[in-house]
Design an enzyme around this catalytic site. Structure first.
Site, mmCIF file in Angstrom:
data_model
loop_
_atom_site.group_PDB
_atom_site.id
_atom_site.type_symbol
_atom_site.label_atom_id
_atom_site.label_comp_id
_atom_site.label_asym_id
_atom_site.label_seq_id
_atom_site.Cartn_x
_atom_site.Cartn_y
_atom_site.Cartn_z
ATOM 1 N N LYS A 64 1.012 -1.045 -0.356
ATOM 2 C CA LYS A 64 0.128 0.317 -0.292
ATOM 3 C C LYS A 64 0.958 1.227 -0.279
ATOM 4 C CE LYS A 64 -0.145 -0.637 4.646
ATOM 5 N NZ LYS A 64 -1.378 -0.958 5.925
ATOM 6 N N ARG A 89 -10.659 0.040 14.631
ATOM 7 C CA ARG A 89 -10.667 0.678 13.368
ATOM 8 C C ARG A 89 -12.031 0.366 12.549
ATOM 9 N NH1 ARG A 89 -4.958 1.166 10.431
ATOM 10 N NH2 ARG A 89 -4.926 -0.913 9.804
ATOM 11 N N HIS A 129 -6.879 -7.271 13.149
ATOM 12 C CA HIS A 129 -5.591 -6.972 13.140
ATOM 13 C C HIS A 129 -4.994 -6.154 14.718
ATOM 14 C CE1 HIS A 129 -2.411 -3.717 10.999
ATOM 15 N NE2 HIS A 129 -2.979 -3.194 11.033
ATOM 16 N N ARG A 163 1.613 -10.062 7.261
ATOM 17 C CA ARG A 163 1.132 -9.618 6.230
ATOM 18 C C ARG A 163 2.421 -8.661 6.116
ATOM 19 N NH1 ARG A 163 -4.021 -9.792 8.769
ATOM 20 N NH2 ARG A 163 -3.653 -8.188 9.972
ATOM 21 N N TYR A 175 14.904 30.604 7.103
ATOM 22 C CA TYR A 175 13.902 31.636 7.618
ATOM 23 C C TYR A 175 13.909 31.927 9.091
ATOM 24 C CZ TYR A 175 11.751 30.591 3.038
ATOM 25 O OH TYR A 175 10.883 30.777 1.614
ATOM 26 N N CYS A 192 13.485 24.605 3.987
ATOM 27 C CA CYS A 192 12.556 25.280 3.205
ATOM 28 C C CYS A 192 11.431 24.670 2.336
ATOM 29 C CB CYS A 192 13.239 26.161 2.488
ATOM 30 S SG CYS A 192 14.098 27.190 3.300
ATOM 31 N N MET A 193 11.043 24.665 1.852
ATOM 32 C CA MET A 193 10.116 23.891 0.906
ATOM 33 C C MET A 193 11.012 22.659 -0.179
ATOM 34 S SD MET A 193 7.200 24.818 -2.462
ATOM 35 C CE MET A 193 6.138 25.883 -0.868
ATOM 36 N N ASP A 194 12.153 23.530 -0.341
ATOM 37 C CA ASP A 194 12.982 23.003 -1.770
ATOM 38 C C ASP A 194 14.286 22.798 -1.793
ATOM 39 O OD1 ASP A 194 10.551 23.055 -2.932
ATOM 40 O OD2 ASP A 194 10.845 25.475 -3.303
HETATM 41 C C1 PLP Z 1 -0.633 -2.062 6.728
HETATM 42 C C2 PLP Z 1 -1.270 -2.934 7.321
HETATM 43 C C3 PLP Z 1 -0.484 -4.498 7.481
HETATM 44 C C4 PLP Z 1 1.087 -4.232 7.524
HETATM 45 O O1 PLP Z 1 1.899 -3.759 8.586
HETATM 46 P P1 PLP Z 1 2.815 -3.746 8.575
HETATM 47 O O2 PLP Z 1 3.847 -2.920 10.301
HETATM 48 O O3 PLP Z 1 3.835 -2.508 8.154
HETATM 49 O O4 PLP Z 1 3.381 -4.937 8.561
HETATM 50 C C5 PLP Z 1 -1.067 -5.087 7.859
HETATM 51 N N1 PLP Z 1 -1.827 -5.430 8.460
HETATM 52 C C6 PLP Z 1 -3.044 -3.876 7.762
HETATM 53 C C7 PLP Z 1 -4.758 -4.644 8.168
HETATM 54 C C8 PLP Z 1 -2.465 -3.044 6.895
HETATM 55 O O5 PLP Z 1 -3.516 -1.806 7.552
#
Ligand code: PLP
Length: 388
Positions: A39, A134, A166, A225, A269, A316-318
């Site tokens: 992601k 969540r 999760h 995951r 700045y 700064c920005m850049d």
């Molecule tokens: C982002 C995410 C992961 C991966 O998490 P890491 O800590 O980067 O391994 C796994 N499961 C879900 C549901 C997530 O949103």
């Protein structure tokens, strides 16, 4: 290799990612598989490059945050399973089945709406909220959750292939964190038991993120995951890993200007930096619009000619400025904002600690303005420039 703008760029080291993956595979137990979480542009590492690499290593399960990321993976030629971890609006039911993408289901109502909106079956994994707070089915008992899952299974256009949850503190360091994680794990395992008592068997059950797959590796989770650890960072820099990982990304920028300033002179700045001595100052072509946070102003260091030098004044920005007194630096030299130079090293974790965030945010925030220079061993194999 095509020339690229060296002003600010992120090196992405494929050989390091490969070695990280090999180490992560040793954590898997039983038939558990690695699900590659790509992601947010693979945590800033370029999702096309990373997912193609992972597929070439035999990884067949991918996770993303939304339907656009999922469709992009299909465009890159990823043909394994792709799970959207977050919520997908029912109006995308058609796109889900068309691209053979697995949607999460976050509630019974969401499942009904998806089923109603779909003209053909949608593959889903049902998300359980066992303590993250969540998304997902949230009940006091596994039995109630199992009953809700049974309702979802009976919907006409929904094919339930998995249930998952999760962990929120699998990277925690206290006994309470540990108990919390085990309670989360037991909730989903008990839900599965209830389902079996009802004669329902769901093919895939999974609960491990990077921290879960490392500290609570369990063959009863069909997938670990893994996200952040594939990219070589730890879920929690304060909690030791069983092995060393190699950060895949390094952030670099070019020195554009060098000057000496006198004691009392100001830099950047707001005049927050006033020289307490004569010093040599280098300007570097990277700033907060590249994802190098302004919160690092006056706090961070960079590496120039193998030496650690402080960032002075506001980012700064850049552009930003470094105190390079005593360093034999020239215009056109490369400054390393994080990564290695000689024997010195700055990690994303070090920068994260400086302003109270985590390595995840450091690498995700590297903006589309920054080309990704793909490196395998010593060789540049590609340069990705985003059109933003
Ligand atoms: C982002 C995410 C992961 C991966 O998490 P890491 O800590 O980067 O391994 C796994 N499961 C879900 C549901 C997530 O949103």
């Amino acid at each position: 290799m095509k020339p690229f703008l060296k002003r600010a760029y992120a090196e992405i080291h494929l050989d390091r990612a490969r070695r990280n993956i090999e180490k992560l595979k040793t954590l898997l137990k039983g038939d558990a598989q690695l699900m590659a979480v790509v992601k947010a542009n693979a945590y800033g590492h370029d999702d096309k490059t990373m997912s193609v690499l992972f597929q070439s290593m035999g990884i067949n399960n991918f996770a993303v945050s939304n339907i656009h990321e999922a469709e992009n993976l299909r465009r890159y030629g990823i043909n394994g399973d792709i799970l959207i971890l977050g919520y997908t609006s029912p109006e995308y039911a058609g796109e889900l089945s068309e691209n053979n993408i697995i949607s999460s289901v976050v509630s019974v109502a969401h499942a009904k709406a998806l089923s109603d909106a779909a003209n053909s079956p949608v593959r889903v994994h049902i998300k359980l909220d066992t303590g993250m707070g969540r998304i997902g089915l949230r009940n006091d008992t596994p039995k109630e959750t199992a009953d809700e899952i049974a309702q979802i299974i009976s919907l006409p256009n929904i094919v339930v292939e998995g249930i998952f949850t999760h962990f929120s503190v699998a990277d925690g360091t206290t006994d309470e964190d540990d108990e919390y994680t085990l309670r989360q794990r037991d909730f989903i395992l008990d839900t599965d038991k209830e389902l079996r008592n009802m004669g329902i068997s769901i093919p895939k059950l999974h609960f491990s993120n990077s921290a879960g797959g490392t500290y609570y590796s369990d063959e009863r989770s069909a997938f670990s995951r893994f996200g952040i650890m594939m990219y070589g960072c730890a879920p929690n820099s304060a909690k030791p890993l069983p092995f060393e990982l190699e950060p895949v990304m390094e952030l670099k920028a070019e020195v554009s200007h060098i000057k000496t300033i006198q004691k009392g002179d100001c830099v950047s700045y707001g005049r927050t930096f006033i020289a307490d001595r004569d010093m040599k100052v280098a300007t570097v072509t990277i700033g907060y619009a590249d994802g190098y946070s302004r919160l690092l102003s006056g706090k961070a260091s960079a590496l120039v000619c193998g030496k650690r030098v402080p960032v002075i004044g506001r980012v700064c920005m850049d552009q930003l400025m470094l105190d390079v007194t005593g360093v034999d630096v020239s215009v056109g030299d490369i400054a390393t904002m994080f990564g290695c130079d000689g024997n010195e090293r700055i990690t994303a974790d070090e920068l994260a600690d400086l302003y109270g965030t985590i390595s995840y945010e450091i690498v995700c925030n590297i903006s589309m303005r920054v080309p990704r220079v793909i490196i395998d061993g010593d060789e540049i194999t590609d340069v990705i420039e985003y059109h933003y």
